[in-house]
Design a protein around this motif. Sequence first.
Motif, short mmCIF file in Angstrom:
data_model
loop_
_atom_site.label_atom_id
_atom_site.label_comp_id
_atom_site.label_asym_id
_atom_site.label_seq_id
_atom_site.Cartn_x
_atom_site.Cartn_y
_atom_site.Cartn_z
N GLN A 166 0.78 -1.25 0.03
CA GLN A 166 0.00 0.02 0.00
C GLN A 166 0.94 1.14 -0.08
O GLN A 166 0.55 2.08 -0.84
CB GLN A 166 -0.92 0.15 1.25
N THR A 167 2.07 1.23 0.68
CA THR A 167 2.75 2.56 1.04
C THR A 167 3.50 2.72 -0.15
O THR A 167 3.90 3.82 -0.52
CB THR A 167 3.36 2.57 2.35
N THR A 199 2.35 1.92 -3.42
CA THR A 199 1.70 2.20 -4.60
C THR A 199 0.52 3.14 -4.65
O THR A 199 0.45 3.87 -5.53
CB THR A 199 0.72 0.80 -5.06
N ARG A 200 0.21 3.72 -3.33
CA ARG A 200 -0.56 4.85 -2.99
C ARG A 200 -0.01 6.10 -3.02
O ARG A 200 1.28 5.92 -2.90
CB ARG A 200 -1.35 4.51 -1.70
N TRP A 201 -0.48 7.27 -3.46
CA TRP A 201 0.23 8.45 -3.54
C TRP A 201 -0.62 9.63 -2.68
O TRP A 201 -2.12 9.56 -3.25
CB TRP A 201 0.71 8.75 -4.73
N ASN A 230 -5.09 -2.54 -4.42
CA ASN A 230 -4.70 -2.42 -2.87
C ASN A 230 -5.78 -3.22 -2.08
O ASN A 230 -5.45 -4.18 -1.17
CB ASN A 230 -4.51 -1.21 -2.39
N ARG A 269 9.51 3.80 -1.96
CA ARG A 269 9.04 5.05 -1.82
C ARG A 269 9.43 5.96 -0.70
O ARG A 269 9.10 5.54 0.44
CB ARG A 269 7.48 5.45 -2.05
N ALA A 273 2.75 8.13 0.67
CA ALA A 273 1.48 7.28 0.62
C ALA A 273 0.18 8.24 0.70
O ALA A 273 0.32 9.23 1.87
CB ALA A 273 1.48 5.99 1.02
N TYR A 305 1.99 0.93 8.87
CA TYR A 305 1.81 2.13 7.67
C TYR A 305 1.83 3.27 8.41
O TYR A 305 2.30 4.28 7.69
CB TYR A 305 0.19 1.96 7.62
N LEU A 359 4.36 6.01 6.85
CA LEU A 359 3.77 7.42 6.08
C LEU A 359 4.69 8.59 7.05
O LEU A 359 4.78 9.48 6.25
CB LEU A 359 2.39 7.28 6.37
N GLN A 396 8.03 8.63 5.43
CA GLN A 396 7.76 9.19 3.92
C GLN A 396 7.69 10.70 3.77
O GLN A 396 8.27 11.36 3.24
CB GLN A 396 6.63 8.55 3.37
#
Length: 311
Positions: free
Chosen positions: A99-100, A102-104, A140, A233, A266, A284, A288, A291
Amino acid sequence: MSLILPILPVLLLVGAGYALRASGTIAQPLWAGIDMLGFRLLIPAMVVHAIYHADLGEVAAGPFVPLLVVALTLVALGAFLLRLVMPGLPDASFTTIFQTGTRWNAFIALSAAEQFAGREALAWLAVAMAATIAVINMVNILVLEIWGTPPEGARTGLGAMFHSVFRNPMVQASLLGLALNLFAVPVPEVLMNTLGMAAAAALPVGLLCVGAGLMPRRLVSASAPMWAGLMLRPVIAPLIFAAGAWALGLSHAAFLAGAFVLAVPAAANGYVVARQMGGDAELYAAILTWQTLLCLPMLPLVAFLADRLSA
């Protein structure tokens, strides 16, 4: 210095959000409502407004969307590769790394693009949202359906997946904007002006919420899965897109927009999805937070690459 200055408003708004939440000036429970305002009204209004005015013919005829899809696919495959090379990786942690990766976060991507490249980059990002958000959500949720452990009583199955995806305001806004643009639907000026006013509020409100969500205590939650997620990422993902964009000769605005999609943190809503569908929500949150802190100083470097390598 010229590359650092455009990101300062983003940093200052994120810092202001953190200060307002940490000082109690805006109490913690109130931020959920502010975040929901951005998620359900302001950002969707901006997406519809931007896609409606975008030149989709230019985007459809070029390599931008295919390259973006390829880059996101490689990042997703990278998460599966980590699953193979880390045999002790729990299924829930794998779903979070996926998830972290591919999600943005549209809040930061849109704001940074506007600061560095203006309205042209916003149009490319709006198209990126239209092309990827629904697919990213579906993939996801499918990964979580297979490898997650949903709480007892939670809805599962393909029906629940499609229900979740198409209730997403970002998906709805993307589809609406595309329909209005492709079918050249005339929109009354007063309505378009209203969307424009809401769109103008979306980025500052979104960045304040990003700052309010920062939790420094999570920075000490170091673990192998966390560092693996951070490598995907914001390190490997933007480099993949930058290499492809340079090889294909993308324009500066397209180069910057696509690189920001893969360099920003993400999406925060993935934390809620992880909690509801049996992912590792704490991992997550830790990824996050890191990130967010790492990507902000990296965005000027991404802009520098775009300046040097774009057509």
